[in-house]
Structures are given as C-alpha cells and as structure tokens.
Scaffold this motif. Structure first.
Motif, short mmCIF file in Angstrom:
data_model
loop_
_atom_site.label_atom_id
_atom_site.label_comp_id
_atom_site.label_asym_id
_atom_site.label_seq_id
_atom_site.Cartn_x
_atom_site.Cartn_y
_atom_site.Cartn_z
N ARG A 137 3.29 15.29 19.51
CA ARG A 137 2.74 14.71 18.28
C ARG A 137 2.36 15.80 17.28
O ARG A 137 1.51 16.64 17.56
CB ARG A 137 1.51 13.86 18.60
CG ARG A 137 0.97 13.09 17.41
CD ARG A 137 -0.22 12.24 17.82
NE ARG A 137 -0.78 11.51 16.69
CZ ARG A 137 -0.38 10.33 16.28
NH1 ARG A 137 0.60 9.72 16.94
NH2 ARG A 137 -0.93 9.72 15.26
N TRP A 179 0.31 16.51 11.35
CA TRP A 179 0.26 15.81 10.06
C TRP A 179 0.14 14.30 10.24
O TRP A 179 -0.33 13.60 9.33
CB TRP A 179 1.48 16.15 9.22
CG TRP A 179 2.82 15.80 9.75
CD1 TRP A 179 3.68 16.61 10.42
CD2 TRP A 179 3.49 14.53 9.66
NE1 TRP A 179 4.83 15.94 10.75
CE2 TRP A 179 4.75 14.66 10.30
CE3 TRP A 179 3.15 13.30 9.09
CZ2 TRP A 179 5.66 13.62 10.39
CZ3 TRP A 179 4.06 12.24 9.18
CH2 TRP A 179 5.29 12.40 9.82
N ARG A 180 0.50 13.79 11.40
CA ARG A 180 0.41 12.35 11.65
C ARG A 180 -1.04 11.88 11.71
O ARG A 180 -1.31 10.67 11.62
CB ARG A 180 1.14 12.00 12.95
CG ARG A 180 2.65 12.21 12.85
CD ARG A 180 3.34 12.19 14.20
NE ARG A 180 3.20 10.91 14.88
CZ ARG A 180 3.70 10.66 16.09
NH1 ARG A 180 4.36 11.63 16.74
NH2 ARG A 180 3.54 9.49 16.66
N ASP A 181 -1.98 12.82 11.83
CA ASP A 181 -3.41 12.46 11.88
C ASP A 181 -4.14 12.89 10.62
O ASP A 181 -5.37 12.95 10.60
CB ASP A 181 -4.06 13.13 13.10
CG ASP A 181 -3.44 12.69 14.40
OD1 ASP A 181 -3.33 11.47 14.61
OD2 ASP A 181 -3.04 13.56 15.20
N LEU A 207 1.09 6.48 6.70
CA LEU A 207 1.28 6.96 8.07
C LEU A 207 1.52 5.79 9.02
O LEU A 207 2.28 5.93 10.00
CB LEU A 207 0.06 7.77 8.51
CG LEU A 207 -0.13 9.11 7.79
CD1 LEU A 207 -1.50 9.70 8.09
CD2 LEU A 207 0.96 10.10 8.20
N ALA A 257 5.07 4.90 8.97
CA ALA A 257 5.86 5.84 9.78
C ALA A 257 5.78 5.49 11.26
O ALA A 257 6.79 5.52 11.97
CB ALA A 257 5.37 7.27 9.54
N GLU A 258 4.59 5.16 11.74
CA GLU A 258 4.43 4.81 13.15
C GLU A 258 5.21 3.54 13.48
O GLU A 258 5.85 3.43 14.53
CB GLU A 258 2.94 4.62 13.49
CG GLU A 258 2.08 5.85 13.32
CD GLU A 258 2.38 6.95 14.34
OE1 GLU A 258 3.00 6.65 15.38
OE2 GLU A 258 2.00 8.11 14.09
N TRP A 315 10.59 12.40 13.98
CA TRP A 315 9.34 13.00 13.50
C TRP A 315 9.55 14.39 12.92
O TRP A 315 8.94 14.75 11.90
CB TRP A 315 8.32 13.05 14.63
CG TRP A 315 7.77 11.70 15.00
CD1 TRP A 315 7.92 11.05 16.19
CD2 TRP A 315 6.99 10.83 14.17
NE1 TRP A 315 7.30 9.82 16.15
CE2 TRP A 315 6.71 9.66 14.92
CE3 TRP A 315 6.50 10.90 12.87
CZ2 TRP A 315 5.97 8.60 14.42
CZ3 TRP A 315 5.76 9.84 12.36
CH2 TRP A 315 5.50 8.71 13.13
N GLU A 370 8.71 15.84 8.60
CA GLU A 370 7.61 16.74 8.29
C GLU A 370 7.65 17.24 6.84
O GLU A 370 6.68 17.13 6.10
CB GLU A 370 7.61 17.93 9.26
CG GLU A 370 6.41 18.84 9.07
CD GLU A 370 6.26 19.83 10.21
OE1 GLU A 370 5.38 20.70 10.11
OE2 GLU A 370 7.02 19.73 11.21
#
Length: 518
Positions: free
Chosen positions: A299, A302-304, A383, A386-387, A439, A443
């Motif tokens: 993971r 940037w996803r958080d 986000l 994206a998930e 993923w 980025e």
C-alpha cells in the motif's frame, strides 16, 4: 592512544548542495550553510531521519525555543541561522560532542561493564549480519567492517534513534524500541535545509507537542542522561536525544585516522510504548487506542493522504504535528497560505527484529488542504473512487484467473465453485499483479490531481477518467500474462465484460470505455 573526533568541528554529516554535489560537513558547517544546502542525506532512510532529528534537537537546545510564533517568524525571516548564538553554545558544550572523549563521549557511556561486545556489522541495520536480511549488503559476520569516525558517528546516531527490540543481537526481554524504531516519520520539506528544519521546528515548550518539565535538557547537557531512571521523557529535548542504548565505541589504529570495528552495547532507557510521537501519524482505535502508521509493501502512502491532512477536529486520527504547525503558521500568515511544500515519510518495515525494507517517500503538500475541510472531503471522495475502481479490477481479474484455472466454472454461481479452485484462482490473480500495476501507475496522476484540484473544477472528472483507463490497462496487462490460447482469450472476453459492468456502476456519468463484448 588519545583519540578525538569532535562532531562540532569535524566533517561527518552528509549534505547536498543546491547544485546537487554531496559533501561531508561538520555540525557547525551544516547549520552555518543550511540556507545554501538542499538537505542532509544519509546512507539509508534511517540515517537521514536520525540526522534531521539531531539537527532539530541542537537548534531547540541553542534557542530554548522558539517560544511563540512571533519568535519563529523572526527566525524564518532572517533566512539563515545567527551563528553567534550557536558558537557560544558550542563553546560551552564542546567536549560533550567529542565522539571519543574520555569522560563523556557523545551519545555514549564511559564504561559499559554490563554490555556485550558487538562488531560494527551487528549494529548497522543495512548490513547483512545476524537477523538482518541481505538488503543492500553482501557482507558476512566474519568480515568486520572498519568504520571511519564520521560513519561511526552516524551509525551511533541511528542506533540511538531507530534500534528495535531484539534487533542487532540483543534479546527482546533486555531491549526496547528506540523512539523512531517503528512507524513512519513525517517531516515537512522545502527547497533548502534551513527552510526544512525551520518548518519542523515547533514552538518549545508546547504541551501539544510534548509535556516538558524544568529538568528537560538534551542528553549532552545532562550529568547523567540515564538518571533519573524513566520510561517517559522529561520533555521534548529529552525525547529528541533519548538514549536507547548504553554504547561505547572502541577506536583503533592511528590517532589521526582511527577506525571503529567493535563496540560495547546494552539496553539504555526504555521508552513506554504509549508515548505519543509528534512526528508520527496515529489511527485511534476504540479498543487498542493510538496505533501509529506503518509502511506497507502493498500500500502506497498517498492512498492515506486525506487522513494525514485532516488537522481540523479529527476524531479517528492524530495527524503529524508538522501538519498542525504548518496550518497554524499559514492561518497567522507567518508563511504564505497558497504555498505548496513537500513532506518526507521515512522509516522501515520489520517483522519482529527482522528488517524487511526501508523507505523514503516524498510528495506534494498544498497548504490549502490543511486549511479547508471541504477540500479534505473532496480528496477523501477521490481516494474512495480509486479504492472502488481497484475492487472492480479485482472482480474482473479474479474472473479471468478463475476461468484460466477452471474453464468449466463459466456461468456457475459462486457457491457451486470449490474453495480450492477459488484459492488457486486468487493465487493466479496475485501472480498477474494487476493491482500492483493499477496503483503504481496512479501515483504520478494522483500527485498532479492533488496539486490542481483546489483550483481546477475539472480535476475530479479527469481523475475518474484516469482511474477507468488505468483499470483497463491493468486488466489488459493481466490478459497478456494469461496468454493467447483459446482458453485465455475466452476468459479475457468474460473478464472485460465484468470490468465494463463494474466500472459503469461506479461511474454512470462517464462515456463507456469499451463496448460490452458479445
């Protein structure tokens, strides 16, 4: 022999000039030229983090501040450090910064009677030795690495800052984590070292950062940094210079150019696990309390980002203090509100005492996100899209893998397919690496979206389009890995139909990316 290597005067800190040249600087030179340097750079992310931590400790100790935002702004506007204050301080504590001082060697103890003798290999986490994995080194325990005084100083700093319980040949029962041994460390970054350290130089003392007592001093000012025996810092200076190990370097060779191959180490101060670190991001769990963020191989950080940037009234997270500090400085116009900085995320991932990998990530931080809760909500939504797109890819990719493993499963309801077949299909899907492809290819587009979204109303539309395009590219890449025989082509046709349907549910307003296969 009489050995001496004073960190104030002798080059040992790796710094990068604005033109990209890397050199070693003394502690004083690093601070005096901070406005002319791009930053400090260690041989590993752990070394880089440890160097920044020491610089912050020294600056806070010299200034015994900044006491408030006005004092901070005065320093910031000077654009470089007033070295007269630092020179007076360094003169007073000069001997305490000598790596081989006979009475108080820097970050060490004079005698370590209860310690264990270790080679330099044992205490360097990026060297293959003991439980250390072979990450970037192919040395063996039999080859004792000779450390120069400058490298020995940086190694010592890493040991006191990032060592982990049970690591480097010490049993877990007699050792503990150093302050930055686990979890991701977040620091704001700017285009010069001066601006970088200043943006991470919080008000001192400040109970929001860490409670401080009158006894709070850095380790080198204390007559005995291990007394009183404690598990909680006396304050922020004590925390920044926390002595996790009793250590004694053993120099050898010529006085002018000694080497360190061995040292004696044992457990020093044990820091309580529930001491909250201002440089870390925490998730608040109802049962477990504060849980710090860790690096994950699967993971990307940037996803958080929405959780990291949410500094106004967060209920489920505790963002890094650096982001609170930036938001407050912008609110009071100590810095420009519309500026875009960057932040560093440094640390390692480990399994118990075994280090799995190091990481040093950077990405943009537009200050508007720290000032506007509505922007954070929009970022959170982006986000979430994206998930959800990744989940759509998973459904389609698993259909591809399932029909490769078991072609007769086509058209069967899930309950009629055996558990073993499903497991084999999932393993094959993981082998295709569709989600890693998805993923990793998002980025760079995400960083562009992050910077343009506050000013560009069409940014979210482009982001949704990018998600769909990337999902299709990821599935196509998996299809290529599956092959071109009849079975694979049939499975690919079914998988494409699934992805089309899943994406259409998520993005009903979008034009079809692909016609449903007949």
């Amino acid at each position: 022999m009489t050995y001496s290597f004073n960190l104030i005067d002798r080059p040992w800190i790796l710094g990068t000039r604005l033109d990209g040249r890397m050199e070693e600087f003394s502690l004083r030179e690093t601070l005096a030229q901070a406005h002319e340097l791009r930053g400090v750079q260690g041989d590993s992310p752990l070394e880089t983090a440890s160097l920044y931590r020491l610089l912050l400790a020294v600056i806070h100790s010299v200034l015994r501040g900044p006491k408030n935002k006005n004092a901070w702004a005065e320093l910031w506007n000077a654009k470089q450090f007033d070295m007269s204050k630092f020179d007076a301080y360094f003169k007073k504590w000069h001997t305490r910064f000598d790596l081989f001082d006979k009475e108080r060697p820097f970050y060490q103890v004079k005698l370590n009677k209860d310690g264990r003798e270790k080679t330099s290999n044992d205490v360097m986490p990026d060297v293959a030795s003991g439980t250390n994995a072979t990450l970037f080194s192919h040395t063996t325990d039999e080859n004792k690495i000779a450390l120069s005084p400058s490298k020995a100083a940086r190694t010592l700093l890493v040991m006191q800052t990032t060592s982990i319980a049970g690591g480097w040949g010490m049993a877990p029962k007699e050792s503990s984590d150093a302050p930055w041994g686990r979890g991701v460390i977040f620091l704001t970054e700017d285009y010069t070292l001066f601006r970088t350290v200043m943006l991470n130089l919080f008000k001192y003392p400040d109970s929001d950062v860490m409670a401080s007592s009158k006894e709070d001093v850095p380790a080198w000012e204390s007559e005995n940094p291990f007394k009183p025996q404690r598990e909680e810092p006396l304050g922020y200076l004590d925390f920044l210079t926390w002595q996790n190990r009793h250590a004694s370097l053993i120099p050898e060779g010529d006085e002018k150019s000694p080497a360190v191959r061995e040292m004696i180490i044992s457990q020093g101060l044990k820091l309580k696990a529930d001491v909250l670190d201002p440089m870390k991001h925490y998730r608040i769990d109802e049962k477990k309390g504060y849980l710090f963020h860790r690096f994950s191989e699967e993971r990307s950080l940037w996803r958080d980002s929405a959780a990291l940037f949410k500094v106004h009234n967060p209920t489920t997270t505790r963002p890094p203090q650096a982001f609170y500090w930036l938001a407050n400085l912008a609110d009071e116009e100590a810095i420009q509100k519309h500026q875009t900085y960057r932040f560093m995320a440094l640390g390692m991932a480990n399994d118990q005492a075994k280090i799995e990998f190091y990481r040093h990530e950077t990405f943009p931080l537009p200050l508007k996100y720290l000032q506007d809760d509505e922007l954070i909500e929009q970022l959170s939504d982006a986000l979430a899209y994206a998930e959800n797109a990744a989940r759509a890819l998973w459904v389609a990719g698993n259909r591809l893998a399932l029909l490769i493993v078991a072609p007769t499963a086509d058209g069967k309801p899930p309950q009629d397919i055996s558990k073993l077949t499903k497991q084999d299909a999932n393993k094959l899907y993981q082998h295709y690496g569709a989600e890693r492809f998805f993923w990793s290819n998002l980025e760079v587009p995400f960083y562009e979206f992050l910077q343009t979204m506050p000013e560009d109303e069409s940014a979210l539309t482009r982001w949704k389009e990018t998600l769909q395009e990337t999902a299709w590219e990821a599935l196509k890449n998996a299809e290529r890995m599956a092959g071109e025989n009849t079975k694979a082509l049939k499975a690919a046709t079914r998988a494409e139909g699934v992805l089309y349907g899943e994406l259409k549910k998520l993005f009903p307003e979008s034009q079809p990316q692909k016609e449903v296969p007949a």
